[in-house]
Design an enzyme around this catalytic site. Sequence first.
Site, short mmCIF file in Angstrom:
data_model
loop_
_atom_site.label_atom_id
_atom_site.label_comp_id
_atom_site.label_asym_id
_atom_site.label_seq_id
_atom_site.Cartn_x
_atom_site.Cartn_y
_atom_site.Cartn_z
N GLY A 61 0.90 -1.29 -0.15
CA GLY A 61 -0.11 -0.26 0.00
C GLY A 61 0.66 0.98 -0.14
O GLY A 61 2.44 0.97 0.16
N GLN A 66 3.05 10.12 1.30
CA GLN A 66 4.09 9.25 1.19
C GLN A 66 5.49 9.73 -0.10
O GLN A 66 6.02 9.45 0.15
CB GLN A 66 4.51 7.58 1.10
CG GLN A 66 3.59 7.14 2.42
CD GLN A 66 3.49 5.79 2.29
OE1 GLN A 66 2.53 5.00 2.84
NE2 GLN A 66 4.01 4.79 3.54
N CYS A 107 6.23 -0.34 7.40
CA CYS A 107 5.35 0.68 5.81
C CYS A 107 6.90 1.74 5.54
O CYS A 107 8.03 1.12 6.16
CB CYS A 107 5.00 2.08 7.73
SG CYS A 107 4.59 3.74 6.77
N LEU A 108 6.45 1.76 3.77
CA LEU A 108 7.71 1.88 3.58
C LEU A 108 7.92 2.96 3.86
O LEU A 108 9.29 3.26 2.93
CB LEU A 108 7.22 1.84 2.47
CG LEU A 108 6.45 0.42 0.91
CD1 LEU A 108 5.94 1.29 0.05
CD2 LEU A 108 7.12 0.15 1.38
N HIS A 149 -4.41 1.84 8.11
CA HIS A 149 -2.81 2.92 7.73
C HIS A 149 -2.69 3.72 6.83
O HIS A 149 -1.85 4.60 7.27
CB HIS A 149 -1.87 0.89 8.03
CG HIS A 149 -0.58 1.68 7.39
ND1 HIS A 149 -0.07 1.40 8.38
CD2 HIS A 149 0.54 2.62 6.49
CE1 HIS A 149 1.54 1.54 8.19
NE2 HIS A 149 1.35 2.64 6.54
N GLU A 150 -3.28 3.47 5.20
CA GLU A 150 -2.80 4.12 4.38
C GLU A 150 -3.99 5.48 4.86
O GLU A 150 -3.37 6.81 4.49
CB GLU A 150 -3.33 3.76 3.34
CG GLU A 150 -2.62 2.62 2.91
CD GLU A 150 -1.21 2.32 2.93
OE1 GLU A 150 -0.65 4.13 3.03
OE2 GLU A 150 -0.22 1.64 3.10
N HIS A 153 -2.27 7.65 6.55
CA HIS A 153 -1.38 8.25 6.43
C HIS A 153 -1.75 9.63 5.82
O HIS A 153 -1.26 10.49 5.63
CB HIS A 153 -0.97 8.02 5.05
CG HIS A 153 0.82 7.28 5.37
ND1 HIS A 153 1.91 7.45 6.02
CD2 HIS A 153 0.93 5.81 5.24
CE1 HIS A 153 2.21 6.69 6.41
NE2 HIS A 153 1.76 5.38 5.74
NI NI Z 1 2.80 3.11 5.42
#
Ligand code: NI
Length: 182
Positions: A61, A66, A107-108, A149-150, A153
């Site tokens: 995701g 991000q 998380c990226l 989660h997204e 963000h």
């Molecule tokens: Ni993330």
Amino acid sequence: MADFRALPCAPIIHNMALLKILNYPDKRLNKVAKPVAAVDDRIRQLVADMAETMYAAPGVGLAATQVDAHERVIVIDISDAHDELLVFINPEIVWSSETKKEWEEGCLSVPGIYDFVERPEKVRVKALNEKGETFEIDCDGLLAVCIQHEMDHLAGHVFVEYLSTLKQTRIRGKMKKLEKAL
Ligand code: NI
């Protein structure tokens, strides 16, 4: 770099580009994303670039926040074959289950860090797709975790904020070391 051209992503537009992913604790990760006013070619290009960036990372995701684009756009693909791209534009959670579940999240934007977060087990999400059409989807399991989660963000929050102050301090220390090593 991995040969991402071999990955079966869902190309909407052929000229795609890899975007730079911001790393925690970059302050730009705390910006609140604005609603998308019109699902046009500019947004479809952002979706295509975000999908390519997510597949190349690789991740399941990615939120526009991000990649320093502060509009309400999310891409998710939790399939094993990486061929089921889900696009959420202006997502809203219209229902959440009272039952909660704890999952180990990563998380990226916080590479190498995984920890447990408790969230509603199931959610129903209303959003626009890349054609600008409204849809609703019932999410459970990993998809429910991922969309919540997204969406955090987009609201300017990173999952580590759910962890203890001590853990957050340790994670910031690790991220500093990582930045220096790059
Ligand atoms: Ni993330």
